[in-house]
Enzyme design. Sequence first.
Site, PDB file in Angstrom:
ATOM      1  N   GLY A 195      34.333  43.705  47.369  1.00 33.28           N
ATOM      2  CA  GLY A 195      33.474  42.825  48.177  1.00 33.28           C
ATOM      3  C   GLY A 195      32.385  43.594  48.906  1.00 33.28           C
ATOM      4  O   GLY A 195      31.390  44.012  48.317  1.00 33.28           O
ATOM      5  N   ILE A 251      32.697  46.545  50.349  1.00 34.35           N
ATOM      6  CA  ILE A 251      32.917  48.000  50.364  1.00 34.35           C
ATOM      7  C   ILE A 251      32.031  48.640  49.301  1.00 34.35           C
ATOM      8  O   ILE A 251      31.929  48.144  48.183  1.00 34.35           O
ATOM      9  CB  ILE A 251      34.403  48.323  50.072  1.00 34.35           C
ATOM     10  CG1 ILE A 251      35.307  47.634  51.104  1.00 34.35           C
ATOM     11  CG2 ILE A 251      34.642  49.823  50.068  1.00 34.35           C
ATOM     12  CD1 ILE A 251      36.787  47.729  50.775  1.00 34.35           C
ATOM     13  N   GLU A 293      41.960  31.657  46.634  1.00 35.74           N
ATOM     14  CA  GLU A 293      41.296  30.602  45.876  1.00 35.74           C
ATOM     15  C   GLU A 293      42.156  29.328  46.005  1.00 35.74           C
ATOM     16  O   GLU A 293      43.342  29.413  46.339  1.00 35.74           O
ATOM     17  CB  GLU A 293      41.204  30.983  44.393  1.00 35.74           C
ATOM     18  CG  GLU A 293      40.710  32.385  44.118  1.00 35.74           C
ATOM     19  CD  GLU A 293      39.263  32.614  44.540  1.00 35.74           C
ATOM     20  OE1 GLU A 293      38.478  31.656  44.485  1.00 35.74           O
ATOM     21  OE2 GLU A 293      38.940  33.734  44.946  1.00 35.74           O
ATOM     22  N   LYS A 334      39.599  44.269  38.627  1.00 31.70           N
ATOM     23  CA  LYS A 334      38.927  45.270  39.460  1.00 31.70           C
ATOM     24  C   LYS A 334      39.290  46.693  39.051  1.00 31.70           C
ATOM     25  O   LYS A 334      38.439  47.585  39.060  1.00 31.70           O
ATOM     26  CB  LYS A 334      39.262  45.022  40.930  1.00 31.70           C
ATOM     27  CG  LYS A 334      38.614  43.746  41.497  1.00 31.70           C
ATOM     28  CD  LYS A 334      39.178  43.370  42.859  1.00 31.70           C
ATOM     29  CE  LYS A 334      38.451  42.162  43.440  1.00 31.70           C
ATOM     30  NZ  LYS A 334      39.093  41.637  44.651  1.00 31.70           N
TER      31      LYS A 334
END
Length: 373
Positions: free
Chosen positions: A117, A119, A173, A188
């Site tokens: 996000g 970072i 979510e 990720k």
Amino acid sequence: MKVGLLGFGVVGRGFYDIVATRNDISVAKVVCLEDITLPDAEVTRDFQSVLADDSIDTVVEAMGGLHPAYEFVRAAIEAGKNVVTSNKALVCTFYDELIPLANEKGVKFRCTAAVGGGICWLSELERARRVQKILRVGGIMNGTCNYILDSMTRLGLGYDEALKQAQALGYAEANPTTDVEGIDTWHKVILSGNIAFGVSLDPSQVPVTGISRISAEDVENFKTHGKVCKLVSTGTQENGTYSAYVQPTLFDSNAPEATIPTNYNLITLIGEHSGRQSLYGQGAGRYPTAYNVVQDCVDLLCGKSFYAPYGEKVCVDNSGTMCYYIRGGHFPTEKIAEHWGNAIITTPISVASAHAWLKENPDAFIAALDAGC
Ligand code: HSE
């Protein structure tokens, strides 16, 4: 820079707000389904009008999901427009197509907000890999899971209650499967490994298990033994062999990972010269995520493109061993080292075999022991 912005949800709106304060980037068109009007940008449902507008040099994709994000991004690259996206599922799934295509078309492509996000993780990987071999990447990459595990550990909440709170706070979510089953973290770490190691990890060979089966009883068990559970990703390279996986992991209660509160992330690289470097911050949320999308646009203006040369697909080897905490299922008695209440600690077993066993015992909960046996 003139931007065609795709999506006006959490990240898209945040991006629009931040660039409104700058004079080097402007949003010319917003493609979204909402009926909104904006003072300084045309709002349309017609993506083709972005493609056809020669004054738009950059497409910022903030729609999320695979389709039509994939079709739009691909078309933008083919039309010679630079792309910035925060969509980890998109970049991870279509890595072997989109990165070579962007290189071939000579367009710039960045996706810093896709991992961590707010970072500056991928942009730091880009710097780190310039001067050293990166040996390991990973860590706590999902704010929703960290919030749930932290609430269970520190506040004694049950899983369902902690998940409800994460949803109410907007971290999870609406369908939390992607977060709690580790899929978001999986995307990720694959993307991080691809960039850090200059390869393309085969996603089908990267095992993932999440936190949805953890119970309050497990958390009590961990506390009794001085451990804290976190959902952790790992990617490594050693002598041309690559490993990658996502799994709950038990840390000593004074380890850095054990202390990460609420929805924060702690993402770590180990480099041959730098040693361990960990980045801590907001892994999600409107303005933290939009911040890195804007940073990418500024990087494009500075001439930067993708973080690493594209590397061919490589096999993943998860034959490295560690001990596991296992509750539930049927585990071979000769590989049990210890009992923790109604759970067991295994002798060292390979990551691959632990995940293969879990597939046969889908109601069990497993967590790796970070420090080994
Ligand atoms: N749902 C994700 C998280 C958002 O909880 O970290 C960022 O990918």
